[in-house]
Scaffold this motif. Structure first.
Motif, PDB file in Angstrom:
ATOM      1  N   ARG A 166      -6.280   5.073  -2.725  1.00  0.00           N
ATOM      2  CA  ARG A 166      -4.864   4.712  -2.817  1.00  0.00           C
ATOM      3  C   ARG A 166      -4.645   3.213  -2.619  1.00  0.00           C
ATOM      4  N   VAL A 167      -5.437   2.596  -1.760  1.00  0.00           N
ATOM      5  CA  VAL A 167      -5.315   1.151  -1.545  1.00  0.00           C
ATOM      6  C   VAL A 167      -5.752   0.394  -2.792  1.00  0.00           C
ATOM      7  N   PHE A 168      -6.837   0.828  -3.419  1.00  0.00           N
ATOM      8  CA  PHE A 168      -7.294   0.175  -4.645  1.00  0.00           C
ATOM      9  C   PHE A 168      -6.265   0.352  -5.761  1.00  0.00           C
ATOM     10  N   GLN A 169      -5.674   1.538  -5.866  1.00  0.00           N
ATOM     11  CA  GLN A 169      -4.627   1.748  -6.866  1.00  0.00           C
ATOM     12  C   GLN A 169      -3.462   0.797  -6.628  1.00  0.00           C
ATOM     13  N   ALA A 170      -3.041   0.685  -5.385  1.00  0.00           N
ATOM     14  CA  ALA A 170      -1.898  -0.165  -5.065  1.00  0.00           C
ATOM     15  C   ALA A 170      -2.170  -1.624  -5.405  1.00  0.00           C
ATOM     16  N   LEU A 171      -3.356  -2.104  -5.069  1.00  0.00           N
ATOM     17  CA  LEU A 171      -3.695  -3.497  -5.374  1.00  0.00           C
ATOM     18  C   LEU A 171      -3.738  -3.738  -6.882  1.00  0.00           C
ATOM     19  N   ARG A 172      -4.321  -2.789  -7.619  1.00  0.00           N
ATOM     20  CA  ARG A 172      -4.400  -2.952  -9.075  1.00  0.00           C
ATOM     21  C   ARG A 172      -3.005  -2.997  -9.690  1.00  0.00           C
ATOM     22  N   LEU A 189       4.240   7.711  -9.896  1.00  0.00           N
ATOM     23  CA  LEU A 189       5.091   6.525  -9.954  1.00  0.00           C
ATOM     24  C   LEU A 189       5.431   6.177 -11.393  1.00  0.00           C
ATOM     25  N   GLU A 190       4.441   6.261 -12.283  1.00  0.00           N
ATOM     26  CA  GLU A 190       4.672   5.990 -13.705  1.00  0.00           C
ATOM     27  C   GLU A 190       5.460   7.122 -14.350  1.00  0.00           C
ATOM     28  N   ASP A 191       5.038   8.357 -14.091  1.00  0.00           N
ATOM     29  CA  ASP A 191       5.642   9.495 -14.778  1.00  0.00           C
ATOM     30  C   ASP A 191       7.132   9.602 -14.487  1.00  0.00           C
ATOM     31  N   ARG A 192       7.533   9.331 -13.265  1.00  0.00           N
ATOM     32  CA  ARG A 192       8.961   9.390 -12.937  1.00  0.00           C
ATOM     33  C   ARG A 192       9.753   8.380 -13.745  1.00  0.00           C
ATOM     34  N   PHE A 232       0.824  -1.210   0.000  1.00  0.00           N
ATOM     35  CA  PHE A 232       0.000   0.000   0.000  1.00  0.00           C
ATOM     36  C   PHE A 232       0.865   1.269   0.000  1.00  0.00           C
ATOM     37  N   TYR A 233       1.999   1.201   0.689  1.00  0.00           N
ATOM     38  CA  TYR A 233       2.870   2.377   0.750  1.00  0.00           C
ATOM     39  C   TYR A 233       3.637   2.559  -0.560  1.00  0.00           C
ATOM     40  N   ARG A 234       4.144   1.458  -1.101  1.00  0.00           N
ATOM     41  CA  ARG A 234       4.978   1.549  -2.307  1.00  0.00           C
ATOM     42  C   ARG A 234       4.168   1.933  -3.533  1.00  0.00           C
ATOM     43  N   TYR A 235       3.012   1.311  -3.720  1.00  0.00           N
ATOM     44  CA  TYR A 235       2.241   1.531  -4.943  1.00  0.00           C
ATOM     45  C   TYR A 235       1.078   2.515  -4.786  1.00  0.00           C
ATOM     46  N   GLY A 236       0.699   2.808  -3.558  1.00  0.00           N
ATOM     47  CA  GLY A 236      -0.393   3.744  -3.338  1.00  0.00           C
ATOM     48  C   GLY A 236       0.019   4.978  -2.572  1.00  0.00           C
ATOM     49  N   GLU A 237       1.274   4.977  -2.067  1.00  0.00           N
ATOM     50  CA  GLU A 237       1.774   6.098  -1.266  1.00  0.00           C
ATOM     51  C   GLU A 237       0.799   6.432  -0.127  1.00  0.00           C
TER      52      GLU A 237
END
Length: 309
Positions: A222-228, A263-266, A171-176
């Motif tokens: 953010r949690v849903f983004q991270a899981l996806r 995360l993608e843009d960087r 959740f922290y890495r992919y959803g910040e």
């Protein structure tokens, strides 16, 4: 999850695979004029690595001449069905494959290099609208989130299998998500009572775990983004593709990438700036005009970066 190259759209349709009937297309492609200006027209070969509902592919194909064509890839068979409707009668070939398989797809067609490529990394409005896919918590549905529903673990599998530390890291890495540990602990507590299998149940658990007043963005976002991202290995796929992307293009060929979160843009920015094979065309990313955002709110977070081989 292992992708299989060259899975053509002659595979079973979403209806045959039990997805249920596909609704009418609702997705509107973002930054359409900027994409047209970024990529060449005429008698060229273009790759749309995330063809989705086919909006960008149709726009690009209408500018082609002679033997020019667009090769459109997508991991989601249901999206390819929509793309087939949007590009009917146009010089577009659709293939069920990940963009990480682009080299194999092109080689199977006798192509060693192409003139331009596009990646639109955003989640389609159609996918969000399909409750049976589990991408959105606006309506209840199974906690799936796979782009390719023919393979791989679902979001429900990850929620059930990962321990609290692994969930918090995800959740922290992919959803910040700054309350990732609280959310992870609550999930582990709740799944002991009953499996977490639906979007609404997970969203409710997340909301209860996050303290403070609710702002304009739902706490579950953010949690849903991270899981996806984790389910579909999105960042791993992007990093793998960016490393070899220049090799797919002829000298002078263009690459255009649309991202929707930092995360993608960087990763895209660094890939273009740190590889001497690229000449960066967009010193700053192109973003939507206020008029486009008003007509298509999803465009507000879109960033387009373009580079030339």
């Amino acid at each position: 999850m292992t992708d299989q190259p060259n899975r053509e759209t002659t595979e079973p349709t979403p209806q045959q695979e039990g997805f249920g009937p596909s609704p009418d297309k609702v997705h509107v492609p973002v930054l359409p004029q900027a994409v047209l200006e970024a990529l060449p027209g005429g008698e060229v070969i273009l790759l749309d690595g995330t063809v989705g509902a086919g909006g960008h592919a149709a726009l690009l194909a209408r500018r082609l001449t002679g033997r020019g064509r667009v090769i459109g890839l997508d991991r989601d068979p249901a999206m390819l069905e929509l793309a087939a409707r949007a590009t009917h009668g146009l010089p577009v070939e659709l293939v069920h494959a990940s963009y990480t398989e682009a080299r194999e797809v092109l080689a199977a067609r006798g192509l060693t290099a192409i003139d331009g490529l596009l990646l639109d990394l955003g989640l389609s409005s159609d996918q969000l609208a399909w409750t049976h896919r589990g991408f959105s918590f606006q309506n209840d549905g199974p906690l799936d989130m796979r782009f390719d529903t023919t393979q791989g673990e679902t979001a429900a599998d990850l929620v059930a299998q990962l321990d609290a530390e692994q969930l918090a890291d995800l959740f922290y890495r992919y959803g910040e998500e700054r309350f990732s540990r609280r959310v992870a602990r609550r999930i582990v507590e709740e799944r002991r009572l009953a499996p977490i299998l639906t979007t609404q149940r997970l969203a409710t658990i997340v909301r209860r775990a996050i303290p403070g007043r609710r702002g304009p963005i739902d706490p579950a976002t953010r949690v849903f983004q991270a899981l996806r991202i984790a389910v579909n290995r999105e960042l791993e796929h992007l990093e793998e593709f960016l490393g070899g992307m220049a090799e797919l293009l002829k000298p002078g060929g263009r690459a255009a990438v649309i991202s929707f979160h930092s995360l993608e843009d960087r990763k895209v920015k660094h890939a273009f700036r740190n590889d001497p094979r690229w000449t960066v065309i967009t010193k700053k990313p192109i973003v939507a005009t206020p008029e486009e955002v008003a007509a298509n709110p999803r465009a507000r977070s879109a960033k387009l970066r373009v580079a030339q081989r």
